[in-house]
Design a protein around this motif. Structure first.
Motif, short mmCIF file in Angstrom:
data_model
loop_
_atom_site.label_atom_id
_atom_site.label_comp_id
_atom_site.label_asym_id
_atom_site.label_seq_id
_atom_site.Cartn_x
_atom_site.Cartn_y
_atom_site.Cartn_z
N LYS A 38 0.82 -1.17 -0.01
CA LYS A 38 -0.06 -0.02 0.05
C LYS A 38 0.93 1.29 0.04
CE LYS A 38 -3.93 -2.09 -0.17
NZ LYS A 38 -4.61 -2.17 -1.34
N ALA A 39 0.37 2.23 -0.76
CA ALA A 39 0.84 3.64 -0.80
C ALA A 39 -0.22 4.72 -0.75
CB ALA A 39 1.86 3.87 -1.87
N SER A 40 0.01 6.02 -0.74
CA SER A 40 -1.15 6.81 -1.06
C SER A 40 -0.76 7.70 -2.34
CB SER A 40 -1.35 7.52 0.12
OG SER A 40 -0.48 8.67 0.32
N GLU A 41 -1.56 8.21 -2.95
CA GLU A 41 -1.23 9.46 -3.72
C GLU A 41 -1.06 10.75 -3.05
OE1 GLU A 41 -3.76 7.90 -7.74
OE2 GLU A 41 -4.71 9.01 -6.14
N PRO A 42 -0.37 11.78 -3.56
CA PRO A 42 -0.34 12.91 -2.82
C PRO A 42 -1.78 13.50 -2.65
CG PRO A 42 1.37 13.00 -4.67
CD PRO A 42 0.50 11.81 -4.74
N HIS A 43 -2.09 14.00 -1.37
CA HIS A 43 -3.23 14.46 -1.05
C HIS A 43 -3.33 15.27 0.14
CE1 HIS A 43 -2.71 10.89 1.59
NE2 HIS A 43 -3.67 11.47 2.53
N THR A 44 -4.45 15.91 0.47
CA THR A 44 -4.39 16.93 1.60
C THR A 44 -5.88 16.39 2.29
OG1 THR A 44 -5.68 18.42 0.32
CG2 THR A 44 -3.33 18.92 0.61
N HIS A 45 -6.12 16.97 3.50
CA HIS A 45 -7.45 16.85 4.26
C HIS A 45 -7.65 18.29 4.76
CE1 HIS A 45 -6.73 12.56 4.23
NE2 HIS A 45 -5.57 12.58 4.77
N THR A 81 -2.28 20.30 4.18
CA THR A 81 -0.91 20.03 3.95
C THR A 81 -0.86 18.91 3.10
OG1 THR A 81 -0.40 20.87 6.28
CG2 THR A 81 1.20 19.56 5.10
N GLU A 82 -0.11 19.06 2.16
CA GLU A 82 0.03 17.76 1.21
C GLU A 82 0.97 16.88 1.57
OE1 GLU A 82 -0.03 17.83 -3.17
OE2 GLU A 82 2.12 17.68 -3.15
N HIS A 83 0.69 15.44 1.69
CA HIS A 83 1.30 14.41 2.09
C HIS A 83 1.01 13.32 1.44
CE1 HIS A 83 -2.30 14.49 4.26
NE2 HIS A 83 -2.34 13.07 4.30
#
Length: 122
Positions: A38-45, A81-83
């Motif tokens: 698993k990984a994530s795409e760059p995203h914010t909340h 904050t992009e992460h």
């Protein structure tokens, strides 16, 4: 303000416990097992996310800063904050994420919509 979830939950979360999601009046607790692929795409909340790594190893990038996290480490992502993250080391990773403030009831639930399966190594 979000109504707290009255679903019964256990007040203790062990390092090997399965996924659980708890909504309190002012925050949510998202217990997540991330598979080794698993990984994530760059995203914010819109909310602050404080991620506690309970087991395993992860690579994190928060606003361009890189961090190799392992059990006992904490990652903080303020609102907007992009992460992104990636599970590393070939083993699953267990995390606990504190989300504050609580999201609207239609947005509540496990925060895994940005999670992807990593492509096979080339």
């Amino acid at each position: 303000m979000t109504e707290p979830d009255t679903t019964a939950y256990h007040p203790f979360i062990g390092s090997e416990d399965e996924d659980e999601h708890i909504v309190l009046e002012d925050c949510e607790v998202d217990v997540r097992a991330h598979g080794p692929d698993k990984a994530s795409e760059p995203h914010t909340h819109e909310e602050t996310h404080i991620i506690f790594v309970r087991t395993g190893k992860m690579y994190w990038e928060v606003e361009g800063e890189e961090f190799h996290a392992e059990a006992g480490d904490t990652i903080v992502t303020p609102p907007e904050t992009e992460h992104e993250f990636e599970v590393v080391g070939g083993e699953p990773t267990n995390t606990t994420c504190l989300i504050a403030p609580s999201r609207s009831s239609e947005d509540q639930g496990p925060s895994g919509t940005h999670e992807i399966t990593k492509p096979d190594e080339v």
